[in-house]
Enzyme design. Structure first.
Site, PDB file in Angstrom:
ATOM      1  N   SER A 452       8.012  71.366  31.339  1.00  0.00           N
ATOM      2  CA  SER A 452       9.437  71.511  31.632  1.00  0.00           C
ATOM      3  C   SER A 452       9.555  71.860  33.115  1.00  0.00           C
ATOM      4  O   SER A 452       8.982  72.859  33.559  1.00  0.00           O
ATOM      5  CB  SER A 452      10.030  72.648  30.794  1.00  0.00           C
ATOM      6  OG  SER A 452       9.781  72.396  29.441  1.00  0.00           O
ATOM      7  N   ASP A 690      14.307  73.241  23.942  1.00  0.00           N
ATOM      8  CA  ASP A 690      13.231  72.520  24.620  1.00  0.00           C
ATOM      9  C   ASP A 690      11.966  73.261  24.181  1.00  0.00           C
ATOM     10  O   ASP A 690      11.555  74.217  24.830  1.00  0.00           O
ATOM     11  CB  ASP A 690      13.433  72.624  26.136  1.00  0.00           C
ATOM     12  CG  ASP A 690      12.347  71.899  26.926  1.00  0.00           C
ATOM     13  OD1 ASP A 690      11.684  71.017  26.358  1.00  0.00           O
ATOM     14  OD2 ASP A 690      12.167  72.239  28.117  1.00  0.00           O
ATOM     15  N   TRP A 692       7.954  73.464  22.174  1.00  0.00           N
ATOM     16  CA  TRP A 692       6.715  72.710  21.950  1.00  0.00           C
ATOM     17  C   TRP A 692       5.722  73.554  21.185  1.00  0.00           C
ATOM     18  O   TRP A 692       5.920  74.746  21.047  1.00  0.00           O
ATOM     19  CB  TRP A 692       6.127  72.251  23.281  1.00  0.00           C
ATOM     20  CG  TRP A 692       5.809  73.371  24.222  1.00  0.00           C
ATOM     21  CD1 TRP A 692       4.657  74.120  24.267  1.00  0.00           C
ATOM     22  CD2 TRP A 692       6.645  73.883  25.286  1.00  0.00           C
ATOM     23  NE1 TRP A 692       4.725  75.034  25.284  1.00  0.00           N
ATOM     24  CE2 TRP A 692       5.917  74.932  25.920  1.00  0.00           C
ATOM     25  CE3 TRP A 692       7.909  73.558  25.762  1.00  0.00           C
ATOM     26  CZ2 TRP A 692       6.427  75.651  27.004  1.00  0.00           C
ATOM     27  CZ3 TRP A 692       8.406  74.289  26.826  1.00  0.00           C
ATOM     28  CH2 TRP A 692       7.674  75.314  27.435  1.00  0.00           C
TER      29      TRP A 692
END
Ligand code: FAD
Length: 692
Positions: A452, A690, A692
């Site tokens: 990111s 966002d 992961w």
């Protein structure tokens, strides 16, 4: 200015001419496999998009389609396709969903089976290569060739297989396979076996896949009357040594991803997921360094690449495998001495794809193109058994391939890669009988790793920052420390930038200068992936950000941007950041920078920290969020955007639950009603993740 007919003809001519030029450049005259995964470019490579035609041309009657983002679904499809041939003699091939049209699914012959191996991405979305297929098949009234309506069950003759790859920590768990399966059923198609679901969140993806596929094969055998035979290994690739070429020959790929890079003209193509930009690293530093962890900040320059980003996007780093592990694998396979021998790798069957350009060398393949450090697949070990160097090794690897518990104890829990596994199974022995093709079939194509972007495009248009923790896992009771491929590569680059002659973090010795020394200086191959994780276009809107650890990366960019806007005299809304880490004195990322942003933003910026190991009780961001419940809810009522970045497995889910609770308590609602409001925030894009 209007274009006249002549202008238009000239333009069309230019477009066609350059398309032809690119096709030649990409695929070369003799090497049609120079680039793989080009999706729509299949048509350029002269392949039809008609499923039936393509299968007939290749004499196949089973097609394993994949919707893949990180390569796992593609790997599963390819393994199933090979197994279909080896165990049942089926004429089988794989298919990238974006290379086909689906209008004539209603005309697929009855002796044909189509399989869909589908990963779910992000918030229940299709993977990039599955978008068109997904939209078509789940559309209200897909138009098939014969023009029948959905009620007429246009796909009544179609037999299909379905497996999904998902993560139960996401709300829309395995929604791709569920929705596609439901759509196919509605259209009258008949499924063979169950629609399988693999769960990455529970860490059981591989085992879910293995157990589902056995039940699927049973159903397939019963439905279609298949005969199982002794599995015969047939190499998918032919490997031919080229005595006429050396690594110095101009036509030999030494790790270059395509012919443009080989010719030193990478700019001949736009930089994207198939063509990385070899970017200079402007600066690099460690944000913190402790005994067992460190975190990097790097500034990567995109100038001259035509790449652009906006705040919230991702940068993809193309990794290089560490020399130590490349050598380990070459050695255990008995090919270390010929690591620089030039080879051609070509598909044994016209439907197979070589995942890298050739001619190349063994070393270049293992260093730049294949995941050689990744977790090992149990199924792959079973396939290696016939090629074991001794009866004892054969018995041992057969056991690991068939016994889940032994496999977990001796391989998975040790975090071994393939070479370490082979070393452990047969210490001191060389597995020289393993066909190199099998290695290429059993290991996956190397994948770029995403980060990111932690800088604002408004503040630094051409330079992206990344914030990455260097992966290093000490295996409990194990014999080695697992080192993340990309982050240790970045660490080596950082060490080089800071003057170390030949940096070898942990003895990993990466080849930092890249193929033909083209990454010399301090360069890293990258591309940009645009994301939907975005600041509100109106800077006066309040925002609440939850970003513990490296999850703070995009929020550094968000705050940097808002601080710059404030300095430029713009009105900026309330900006609240919840940041968490272990200790204030240890891993508090960007501790000094927040003070500068505070100066620029004044009372409009608030940083709320949670240091989990500083006090007697562990405190995490979700606890802090609850402590600020009234303020958070007030801002949500004023239309605040709520953002979460970082750990998907635990943190993101807990934050989601905490917010539901906050809303319920503050507004006197039930928990269920609170959760409903959070869901609505998500669907109206006011709650963005966002993770992961
Ligand atoms: P890898 O080599 O890929 O290893 C990663 C993990 O895989 C290991 O920790 C281990 O759990 C497992 N593994 C690997 N090999 C084995 C083995 N042989 N046996 C068992 N397990 C194994 N990271 C950041 O630090 N900052 C960010 O801003 C950031 N943003 C991201 C944004 C997105 C959209 C995504 C998808 C990921 C992001 N990541 C971020 C994570 C990042 O992409 C990488 O996954 C991470 O840096 C590790 O990469 P690596 O190559 O060093 O590790």
């Amino acid at each position: 200015m209007a274009l006249d007919l002549l202008d238009i003809l000239v333009l069309v001519g230019l477009v066609l001419g350059s398309a032809y030029f690119f096709r030649e450049k990409l695929f070369g005259k003799s090497d049609k496999t120079a680039i793989t995964g080009l999706g729509k470019n299949a048509a350029k490579a002269g392949k039809t998009r008609n499923i039936i035609e393509r299968m007939q041309q290749s004499d196949k009657n089973v097609m394993w389609f994949y919707g893949s983002q990180t390569g796992t679904a593609e790997d599963y499809a390819s393994r199933l396709s090979k197994e279909a041939g080896a165990r049942f003699g089926l004429k089988s091939m794989t298919g990238d969903l974006e290379e086909y049209d689906f209008e004539n699914l209603d005309e697929v012959p009855e002796d044909t089976v189509l399989a869909f191996v589908l990963a779910t991405y992000g918030e229940g979305e299709p993977t990039d290569n599955a978008v068109e297929f997904y939209e078509f098949i789940t559309g209200d009234e897909p138009m098939f060739s014969k023009g029948e309506s959905v009620e007429e069950k246009p796909l009544r003759n179609l037999k299909y297989i379905a497996f999904g790859l998902g993560n139960n920590t996401y709300e829309h768990y395995n929604s791709m396979v569920r929705r596609v399966d439901a759509a196919l059923q509605k259209l009258g198609a008949t499924r063979i076996g169950t629609a399988g679901e693999g769960d990455d969140g529970a860490g059981t993806m591989e085992e879910d896949f293995l157990s589902w596929k056995e039940t699927m094969w049973e159903a397939y055998k019963n439905d279609v009357g298949l005969e199982e035979r002794e599995a015969v290994y047939e190499p998918a690739f032919q490997i031919k040594e080229r005595e006429d070429l050396t690594p110095e020959s101009d036509s030999v790929y030494l790790g270059e991803p395509n012919s443009f890079h080989l010719e030193g003209n990478a700019k001949g193509l736009p930089f994207n997921a198939h063509n990385p930009f070899i970017a200079p690293i402007d600066s690099s530093k460690e944000l913190f360094t402790t005994k067992d962890r460190n975190c990097l900040h790097m500034e990567i320059n995109l100038k001259g690449s035509n790449l652009s980003y906006t705040t919230g996007d991702h940068v993809a780093v193309w990794p290089t495998n560490p020399g130590r592990e490349v050598l380990r694998l070459l050695t255990v396979l008995g090919i270390a001495e010929k690591k620089d021998t030039v080879i051609n790798v070509s598909p044994a069957d016209s439907t197979a794809k070589v995942p890298f350009p050739t001619p190349t060398t063994y070393d270049a393949i293992l260093r730049y193109h294949i995941e050689i450090c990744a977790p090992v697949s149990r199924q792959f070990l079973a396939q290696l058994a016939p090629f074991a160097p001794s009866d004892e090794a054969k018995a041992k690897i057969e056991l690991l391939g068939s016994d889940k518990d032994e496999f977990h104890k001796q391989v998975a829990n040790q975090y071994f890669n393939i070479a370490q596994t082979l070393e452990a199974v047969a210490p001191g022995q060389i597995w020289k009988n393993i066909p190199f093709s099998l290695i290429l079939e059993g290991l996956t194509k190397i994948q770029p790793r995403y980060y990111s972007i932690s800088s604002s495009s408004h503040v630094q248009k051409d330079v992206v920052a990344i914030t990455a923790v260097v992966e290093s896992i000490t295996v409990p009771g194990g014999t080695h420390v697992l080192k993340g491929v990309t982050t240790n590569y970045l660490l080596a680059l950082k060490q080089k930038q800071h003057g170390e002659e030949d940096p070898e973090p942990n003895g990993l010795n990466y080849n930092l200068t890249g193929p033909r020394n083209r990454y010399d200086g301090v360069h890293v191959p990258v591309h940009i992936r645009h994301s939907n994780f975005k600041l509100p276009t109106d800077p006066t809107k309040p925002i609440i950000m939850i970003g513990p650890g490296t999850g703070v990366a995009p929020f550094r960019a968000f705050v940097q941007e808002r601080a710059a806007l404030a300095q430029e005299g713009q009105e900026v809304g309330k900006t609240i950041l919840f940041f968490g880490c272990r200790k204030e004195s240890e891993d508090f990322l960007y501790a000094d920078e927040w003070k500068q942003y505070q100066e620029a933003l004044g009372d409009n910026f608030k940083l709320i920290t949670a240091f989990s190991r500083d006090g007697p009780k562990k405190v995490y961001v979700q606890h802090r969020l609850e402590e600020h419940a009234a303020e958070v809810d007030e801002l949500l009522k004023k239309g605040a955007y709520f953002y979460v970045c970082g750990d998907a497995a635990h943190m993101a889910r807990e934050v989601n639950t905490a917010l539901g609770r906050i809303v319920a308590e503050q507004r006197g609602l039930t928990i269920q009603q609170g959760d409903e409001i959070v869901k609505r925030l998500r669907s109206s894009n006011l709650y963005q993740e966002d993770v992961w």
